[in-house]
Design a protein around this motif. Sequence first.
Motif, PDB file in Angstrom:
ATOM      1  N   ALA A 155      -2.215  -2.760   5.762  1.00  0.00           N
ATOM      2  CA  ALA A 155      -1.080  -1.872   5.491  1.00  0.00           C
ATOM      3  C   ALA A 155      -1.231  -0.544   6.222  1.00  0.00           C
ATOM      4  O   ALA A 155      -0.246   0.033   6.702  1.00  0.00           O
ATOM      5  CB  ALA A 155      -0.954  -1.637   3.987  1.00  0.00           C
ATOM      6  N   THR A 156      -2.459  -0.057   6.331  1.00  0.00           N
ATOM      7  CA  THR A 156      -2.713   1.193   7.047  1.00  0.00           C
ATOM      8  C   THR A 156      -2.441   1.014   8.538  1.00  0.00           C
ATOM      9  O   THR A 156      -1.828   1.877   9.180  1.00  0.00           O
ATOM     10  CB  THR A 156      -4.164   1.650   6.826  1.00  0.00           C
ATOM     11  N   ALA A 157      -2.876  -0.120   9.082  1.00  0.00           N
ATOM     12  CA  ALA A 157      -2.672  -0.385  10.510  1.00  0.00           C
ATOM     13  C   ALA A 157      -1.195  -0.505  10.860  1.00  0.00           C
ATOM     14  O   ALA A 157      -0.780  -0.142  11.963  1.00  0.00           O
ATOM     15  CB  ALA A 157      -3.413  -1.660  10.911  1.00  0.00           C
ATOM     16  N   THR A 158      -0.393  -1.002   9.926  1.00  0.00           N
ATOM     17  CA  THR A 158       1.034  -1.203  10.196  1.00  0.00           C
ATOM     18  C   THR A 158       1.888  -0.031   9.725  1.00  0.00           C
ATOM     19  O   THR A 158       3.102  -0.039   9.916  1.00  0.00           O
ATOM     20  CB  THR A 158       1.532  -2.493   9.517  1.00  0.00           C
ATOM     21  N   GLY A 159       1.271   0.973   9.093  1.00  0.00           N
ATOM     22  CA  GLY A 159       2.021   2.136   8.642  1.00  0.00           C
ATOM     23  C   GLY A 159       2.908   1.875   7.443  1.00  0.00           C
ATOM     24  O   GLY A 159       3.908   2.574   7.246  1.00  0.00           O
ATOM     25  N   ASN A 160       2.541   0.886   6.622  1.00  0.00           N
ATOM     26  CA  ASN A 160       3.324   0.569   5.426  1.00  0.00           C
ATOM     27  C   ASN A 160       2.851   1.478   4.289  1.00  0.00           C
ATOM     28  O   ASN A 160       1.995   1.110   3.486  1.00  0.00           O
ATOM     29  CB  ASN A 160       3.146  -0.908   5.064  1.00  0.00           C
ATOM     30  N   ASP A 161       3.433   2.677   4.224  1.00  0.00           N
ATOM     31  CA  ASP A 161       2.930   3.692   3.300  1.00  0.00           C
ATOM     32  C   ASP A 161       3.177   3.344   1.838  1.00  0.00           C
ATOM     33  O   ASP A 161       2.349   3.659   0.975  1.00  0.00           O
ATOM     34  CB  ASP A 161       3.567   5.047   3.620  1.00  0.00           C
ATOM     35  N   ALA A 193     -12.581   5.245  -8.614  1.00  0.00           N
ATOM     36  CA  ALA A 193     -11.216   5.225  -9.145  1.00  0.00           C
ATOM     37  C   ALA A 193     -10.499   6.532  -8.826  1.00  0.00           C
ATOM     38  O   ALA A 193      -9.331   6.534  -8.406  1.00  0.00           O
ATOM     39  CB  ALA A 193     -11.247   4.994 -10.654  1.00  0.00           C
ATOM     40  N   GLU A 194     -11.194   7.644  -9.013  1.00  0.00           N
ATOM     41  CA  GLU A 194     -10.595   8.948  -8.713  1.00  0.00           C
ATOM     42  C   GLU A 194     -10.177   9.035  -7.245  1.00  0.00           C
ATOM     43  O   GLU A 194      -9.079   9.506  -6.918  1.00  0.00           O
ATOM     44  CB  GLU A 194     -11.586  10.067  -9.032  1.00  0.00           C
ATOM     45  N   GLU A 195     -11.043   8.575  -6.366  1.00  0.00           N
ATOM     46  CA  GLU A 195     -10.751   8.623  -4.928  1.00  0.00           C
ATOM     47  C   GLU A 195      -9.448   7.892  -4.608  1.00  0.00           C
ATOM     48  O   GLU A 195      -8.593   8.404  -3.868  1.00  0.00           O
ATOM     49  CB  GLU A 195     -11.911   7.995  -4.154  1.00  0.00           C
ATOM     50  N   HIS A 196      -9.273   6.710  -5.184  1.00  0.00           N
ATOM     51  CA  HIS A 196      -8.085   5.919  -4.857  1.00  0.00           C
ATOM     52  C   HIS A 196      -6.838   6.436  -5.572  1.00  0.00           C
ATOM     53  O   HIS A 196      -5.737   6.385  -5.007  1.00  0.00           O
ATOM     54  CB  HIS A 196      -8.343   4.448  -5.166  1.00  0.00           C
ATOM     55  N   TYR A 197      -6.980   6.937  -6.795  1.00  0.00           N
ATOM     56  CA  TYR A 197      -5.818   7.542  -7.454  1.00  0.00           C
ATOM     57  C   TYR A 197      -5.339   8.770  -6.679  1.00  0.00           C
ATOM     58  O   TYR A 197      -4.133   8.988  -6.522  1.00  0.00           O
ATOM     59  CB  TYR A 197      -6.154   7.943  -8.889  1.00  0.00           C
ATOM     60  N   ARG A 198      -6.282   9.581  -6.206  1.00  0.00           N
ATOM     61  CA  ARG A 198      -5.890  10.770  -5.439  1.00  0.00           C
ATOM     62  C   ARG A 198      -5.196  10.365  -4.141  1.00  0.00           C
ATOM     63  O   ARG A 198      -4.206  10.990  -3.736  1.00  0.00           O
ATOM     64  CB  ARG A 198      -7.112  11.645  -5.156  1.00  0.00           C
ATOM     65  N   ALA A 199      -5.704   9.326  -3.493  1.00  0.00           N
ATOM     66  CA  ALA A 199      -5.063   8.854  -2.263  1.00  0.00           C
ATOM     67  C   ALA A 199      -3.651   8.359  -2.553  1.00  0.00           C
ATOM     68  O   ALA A 199      -2.704   8.654  -1.812  1.00  0.00           O
ATOM     69  CB  ALA A 199      -5.901   7.741  -1.632  1.00  0.00           C
ATOM     70  N   ALA A 200      -3.493   7.611  -3.650  1.00  0.00           N
ATOM     71  CA  ALA A 200      -2.171   7.106  -4.023  1.00  0.00           C
ATOM     72  C   ALA A 200      -1.209   8.254  -4.301  1.00  0.00           C
ATOM     73  O   ALA A 200      -0.048   8.234  -3.860  1.00  0.00           O
ATOM     74  CB  ALA A 200      -2.278   6.202  -5.251  1.00  0.00           C
ATOM     75  N   ALA A 201      -1.678   9.265  -5.027  1.00  0.00           N
ATOM     76  CA  ALA A 201      -0.815  10.408  -5.353  1.00  0.00           C
ATOM     77  C   ALA A 201      -0.411  11.170  -4.098  1.00  0.00           C
ATOM     78  O   ALA A 201       0.747  11.600  -3.959  1.00  0.00           O
ATOM     79  CB  ALA A 201      -1.532  11.334  -6.333  1.00  0.00           C
ATOM     80  N   THR A 202      -1.351  11.331  -3.174  1.00  0.00           N
ATOM     81  CA  THR A 202      -1.068  12.070  -1.939  1.00  0.00           C
ATOM     82  C   THR A 202      -0.026  11.352  -1.088  1.00  0.00           C
ATOM     83  O   THR A 202       0.944  11.960  -0.609  1.00  0.00           O
ATOM     84  CB  THR A 202      -2.361  12.261  -1.129  1.00  0.00           C
ATOM     85  N   ILE A 203      -0.217  10.048  -0.897  1.00  0.00           N
ATOM     86  CA  ILE A 203       0.730   9.290  -0.069  1.00  0.00           C
ATOM     87  C   ILE A 203       2.099   9.238  -0.741  1.00  0.00           C
ATOM     88  O   ILE A 203       3.141   9.382  -0.085  1.00  0.00           O
ATOM     89  CB  ILE A 203       0.202   7.870   0.202  1.00  0.00           C
ATOM     90  N   ALA A 204       2.109   9.036  -2.061  1.00  0.00           N
ATOM     91  CA  ALA A 204       3.380   8.980  -2.787  1.00  0.00           C
ATOM     92  C   ALA A 204       4.154  10.286  -2.638  1.00  0.00           C
ATOM     93  O   ALA A 204       5.384  10.284  -2.483  1.00  0.00           O
ATOM     94  CB  ALA A 204       3.128   8.679  -4.261  1.00  0.00           C
ATOM     95  N   LYS A 205       3.437  11.402  -2.676  1.00  0.00           N
ATOM     96  CA  LYS A 205       4.099  12.700  -2.491  1.00  0.00           C
ATOM     97  C   LYS A 205       4.656  12.821  -1.081  1.00  0.00           C
ATOM     98  O   LYS A 205       5.773  13.322  -0.879  1.00  0.00           O
ATOM     99  CB  LYS A 205       3.111  13.831  -2.776  1.00  0.00           C
ATOM    100  N   GLU A 206       3.893  12.340  -0.092  1.00  0.00           N
ATOM    101  CA  GLU A 206       4.339  12.413   1.302  1.00  0.00           C
ATOM    102  C   GLU A 206       5.604  11.599   1.534  1.00  0.00           C
ATOM    103  O   GLU A 206       6.482  12.004   2.302  1.00  0.00           O
ATOM    104  CB  GLU A 206       3.220  11.924   2.229  1.00  0.00           C
ATOM    105  N   ILE A 207       5.704  10.436   0.886  1.00  0.00           N
ATOM    106  CA  ILE A 207       6.883   9.585   1.090  1.00  0.00           C
ATOM    107  C   ILE A 207       7.962   9.869   0.044  1.00  0.00           C
ATOM    108  O   ILE A 207       8.967   9.165  -0.025  1.00  0.00           O
ATOM    109  CB  ILE A 207       6.509   8.090   1.080  1.00  0.00           C
ATOM    110  N   GLU A 208       7.725  10.900  -0.783  1.00  0.00           N
ATOM    111  CA  GLU A 208       8.694  11.367  -1.779  1.00  0.00           C
ATOM    112  C   GLU A 208       9.071  10.267  -2.772  1.00  0.00           C
ATOM    113  O   GLU A 208      10.247  10.072  -3.098  1.00  0.00           O
ATOM    114  CB  GLU A 208       9.940  11.931  -1.088  1.00  0.00           C
ATOM    115  N   SER A 209       8.045   9.559  -3.252  1.00  0.00           N
ATOM    116  CA  SER A 209       8.250   8.551  -4.292  1.00  0.00           C
ATOM    117  C   SER A 209       7.736   9.107  -5.612  1.00  0.00           C
ATOM    118  O   SER A 209       6.543   9.017  -5.917  1.00  0.00           O
ATOM    119  CB  SER A 209       7.523   7.247  -3.947  1.00  0.00           C
ATOM    120  N   LEU A 210       8.635   9.692  -6.400  1.00  0.00           N
ATOM    121  CA  LEU A 210       8.222  10.290  -7.669  1.00  0.00           C
ATOM    122  C   LEU A 210       7.618   9.272  -8.635  1.00  0.00           C
ATOM    123  O   LEU A 210       6.622   9.566  -9.297  1.00  0.00           O
ATOM    124  CB  LEU A 210       9.403  11.000  -8.329  1.00  0.00           C
TER     125      LEU A 210
END
Length: 276
Positions: free
Chosen positions: A104-110, A133-150
């Motif tokens: 998903a990262t290679a294809t840009g599927n955010d 777990a913290e590392e991946h939750y933080r990554a999920a929150a960051t990407i979600a904010k970037e793609i504006e998915s509340l």
Amino acid sequence: GEVLLEFGELQDAITVAKHAANLVKVTEDPRMEAQLAVLQGSIALARGLRREAEQYLLHACERAEQARDFLAHERALLLLAELELQEADPHGAIGYLRQALDVATATGNDELRTRLHGRIARLYQSLHYFREAEEHYRAAATIAKEIESLPLQARALRGLAAVLDASGRVEEALATYREALALFEQLGDRRATLALHYNAALLLLDQGNDGEARYHLRLAYELALALGDDELAASLRELLGPDLRRSPVASEPADELLSESPLIPHRHEELPRDIP
């Protein structure tokens, strides 16, 4: 074929797979072969034939990678992760989900990246690997904010708050509970809002901050009544005391920083398990 499986039409999916197999024999197209293997793996999973499903799905990964069919590759890896969970092997599931995350990262599927980070985080959380777990939750929150998915951002923050809570990082947990609450209130998700108010209240009570805890308990109580959850409402009424009218709920929560201390053992679990 997979659409038919989703609607429970197993026999029709098997028929489609047979026709597709005949076509693949003629074309010898690795992309079609990968897609067929994914379908065959899905059918085997639906029939409870786990070893057969694994063989099909591993073959699908091999052919999809050769054909650069990223969708088939991602789908096969997700099904392999599901298979590992059915075998009660969360470590194996994490391995396949991490491979899917790489694709998903290679294809840009955010959006898929966000969901995969969330799923991996929940599995690490279930294993009490809180740092991972913290590392991946933080990554999920960051990407979600970037793609504006509340919705995805709110769910990631909810999971992060629970991990920080379980880790004994009180100040960070409370700040994250409040951040998640603001998003779920904005989304109008009353069930998630109720659970977060409840969890924040328990943490505050454990810290001796009764005033702010009662604020959250009262809001949770009102939501429980609105949702018709009489059993939870009764429990909250007991925590609040006999005279609800005197509960100090008019003021906003304080912003004071709280010192760490051992957490109480249980938190309310009314939230959905997954980032779908």
